[in-house]
Design a protein around this motif. Structure first.
Motif, PDB file in Angstrom:
ATOM      1  N   GLU A  19     -80.165  42.693  74.966  1.00 28.49           N
ATOM      2  CA  GLU A  19     -79.673  41.881  73.852  1.00 28.49           C
ATOM      3  C   GLU A  19     -80.657  40.768  73.505  1.00 28.49           C
ATOM      4  OE1 GLU A  19     -77.013  42.709  72.035  1.00 28.49           O
ATOM      5  OE2 GLU A  19     -77.107  44.469  73.353  1.00 28.49           O
ATOM      6  N   LEU A  20     -81.267  40.194  74.527  1.00 31.38           N
ATOM      7  CA  LEU A  20     -82.241  39.120  74.309  1.00 31.38           C
ATOM      8  C   LEU A  20     -83.468  39.644  73.577  1.00 31.38           C
ATOM      9  CD1 LEU A  20     -82.355  36.095  75.146  1.00 31.38           C
ATOM     10  CD2 LEU A  20     -83.726  36.808  77.118  1.00 31.38           C
ATOM     11  N   LYS A  22     -83.675  42.112  71.561  1.00 32.92           N
ATOM     12  CA  LYS A  22     -83.378  42.465  70.172  1.00 32.92           C
ATOM     13  C   LYS A  22     -83.610  41.272  69.246  1.00 32.92           C
ATOM     14  CE  LYS A  22     -79.931  46.060  71.178  1.00 32.92           C
ATOM     15  NZ  LYS A  22     -78.483  46.412  71.129  1.00 32.92           N
ATOM     16  N   GLU A  23     -83.459  40.078  69.795  1.00 37.67           N
ATOM     17  CA  GLU A  23     -83.600  38.865  69.002  1.00 37.67           C
ATOM     18  C   GLU A  23     -84.972  38.199  69.148  1.00 37.67           C
ATOM     19  OE1 GLU A  23     -80.462  36.096  69.802  1.00 37.67           O
ATOM     20  OE2 GLU A  23     -78.908  37.635  69.822  1.00 37.67           O
ATOM     21  N   HIS A  24     -85.652  38.492  70.254  1.00 28.83           N
ATOM     22  CA  HIS A  24     -86.917  37.803  70.531  1.00 28.83           C
ATOM     23  C   HIS A  24     -87.985  38.804  70.954  1.00 28.83           C
ATOM     24  CE1 HIS A  24     -84.623  34.035  70.432  1.00 28.83           C
ATOM     25  NE2 HIS A  24     -83.744  34.622  71.225  1.00 28.83           N
ATOM     26  N   ASP A  25     -89.013  38.928  70.146  1.00 30.39           N
ATOM     27  CA  ASP A  25     -90.056  39.906  70.471  1.00 30.39           C
ATOM     28  C   ASP A  25     -91.067  39.411  71.493  1.00 30.39           C
ATOM     29  OD1 ASP A  25     -91.521  38.100  68.990  1.00 30.39           O
ATOM     30  OD2 ASP A  25     -91.865  39.443  67.290  1.00 30.39           O
ATOM     31  N   LYS A 152     -79.655  34.153  78.931  1.00 26.51           N
ATOM     32  CA  LYS A 152     -79.925  33.526  77.635  1.00 26.51           C
ATOM     33  C   LYS A 152     -80.410  32.087  77.831  1.00 26.51           C
ATOM     34  CE  LYS A 152     -77.804  32.784  73.071  1.00 26.51           C
ATOM     35  NZ  LYS A 152     -77.983  31.329  72.938  1.00 26.51           N
ATOM     36  N   GLU A 156     -84.085  30.161  76.950  1.00 32.72           N
ATOM     37  CA  GLU A 156     -84.164  28.957  76.120  1.00 32.72           C
ATOM     38  C   GLU A 156     -84.762  27.763  76.857  1.00 32.72           C
ATOM     39  OE1 GLU A 156     -80.110  28.586  74.940  1.00 32.72           O
ATOM     40  OE2 GLU A 156     -80.258  30.129  73.368  1.00 32.72           O
TER      41      GLU A 156
END
Length: 312
Positions: A19-20, A22-25, A152, A156
């Motif tokens: 999931e991570l 998918k949002e951060h390349d 997550k 961050e």
């Protein structure tokens, strides 16, 4: 009565990485020939171009992770806790901790609940080792929801993070709308005034069950979930100690250098309080079914109940 859902936090780790990514390349996952066990194979299937199998060479894996972090990537280096914290300690200290690089370490199969793999693979010393590295954040989630939130939060956070995951499936206890994960902030799960039970990892759900048994005996136990062992939520620990007068720490880790030590260090400075540490008592684990080992070492609900009752 509906059946309680149980999920191993190592599985949560693998799903959270997908999931991570998918949002951060900039998310990359490294593994040391244990992708099936650490569950990073889930990530490998979805993002093969961002998965690096380093082979049975954990020290080299940490070096590669450090190099990736130096180029702006956010690497998640994954292996058993015994190898990630134990075998690769020098590389974690010197190549990640010393330059304060943005490397995340996903350590699975921690504690005696590794079960039949035995003492050589049951790492009960990893939290103690990682606590000594300046600037290292240590996260030890209690269930599936918290494990995903920890991954997550680790992404961050700017800097090195050590995440501890288990092999044994554990109950989901944080499925409530007001749940919030914040690095360095513990969570009070049950109010009480007679004794404060401060737990981490899989011992949190067992401590809640123990508190219910204590209540039947007229003992009102506060239960606190410490998902971040470093930095410790000292304010919450001190407040609980002052309110209850007695503190019990519970961890699937050696009583030397882990959560219990961190709590005692804090209370000795800020609010001297009688403390009992429940955990692995300065001994190695052994081979056997995970549930049986937790019972033998007093880390299940019944064992925690008996220890707390004796202490109070």
């Amino acid at each position: 009565m509906s059946e309680v859902t149980k999920i191993a936090t190592r599985v949560s780790y693998g799903n959270a990485l997908v999931e991570l990514a998918k949002e951060h390349d900039d998310v990359y996952v490294l593994d040391a020939d244990l992708a099936a066990a650490t569950q990073t194979a889930i990530f490998k299937k979805e993002f093969p171009e961002r998965h690096i199998d380093c082979g049975i060479a954990e020290c080299n894996m940490i070096g590669i992770a450090a190099g990736l972090a130096a180029t702006g990537k956010v690497p998640f280096a994954s292996s058993f806790a015994m190898f990630a914290a134990g075998r690769a300690f020098e590389q974690v200290r010197n190549s990640v901790g010393y330059p304060h690089l943005n490397v995340k370490i996903g350590a699975t199969h921690a504690g005696i609940s590794v079960g039949e793999d035995g003492a050589t693979h049951q790492c009960n010393e990893d939290i103690a080792l990682m606590r000594t590295i300046p600037g290292m954040v240590i996260l030890n989630p209690s269930d599936d929801i918290e494990a995903k939130a920890a991954v997550k939060a680790a992404y961050e956070h700017e800097g090195p993070v050590y995440m501890r995951f288990g092999r044994l499936a554990v109950p989901i206890i944080n499925d409530r709308p007001d749940y919030k994960f914040e690095i360095g902030k513990g969570v009070t799960l049950r109010e009480g005034k007679d004794v404060a039970i401060i737990a981490t990892g899989l011992c949190v759900s067992e401590s809640l069950a123990a508190a219910e048994k204590l209540a039947a005996d007229g003992i009102d136990a506060k239960v606190i979930n410490i998902h971040t062992i470093k930095p410790l939520d000292e304010d919450l620990v001190v407040a609980a100690a002052k309110e209850c007068g007695k503190v019990v720490t519970v961890e699937e880790h050696s009583v030397i250098g882990g959560l219990g030590s961190a709590v005692c260090e804090t209370l000795s400075r800020k609010a001297p309080t009688p403390v009992k540490n429940i955990g692995v008592q300065d001994c190695f684990g052994e081979s056997g079914p995970a549930v049986a080992l937790l019972e033998k070492y007093g880390l299940n609900a019944e064992g925690i109940y008996a220890s707390v009752k004796e202490f109070v």
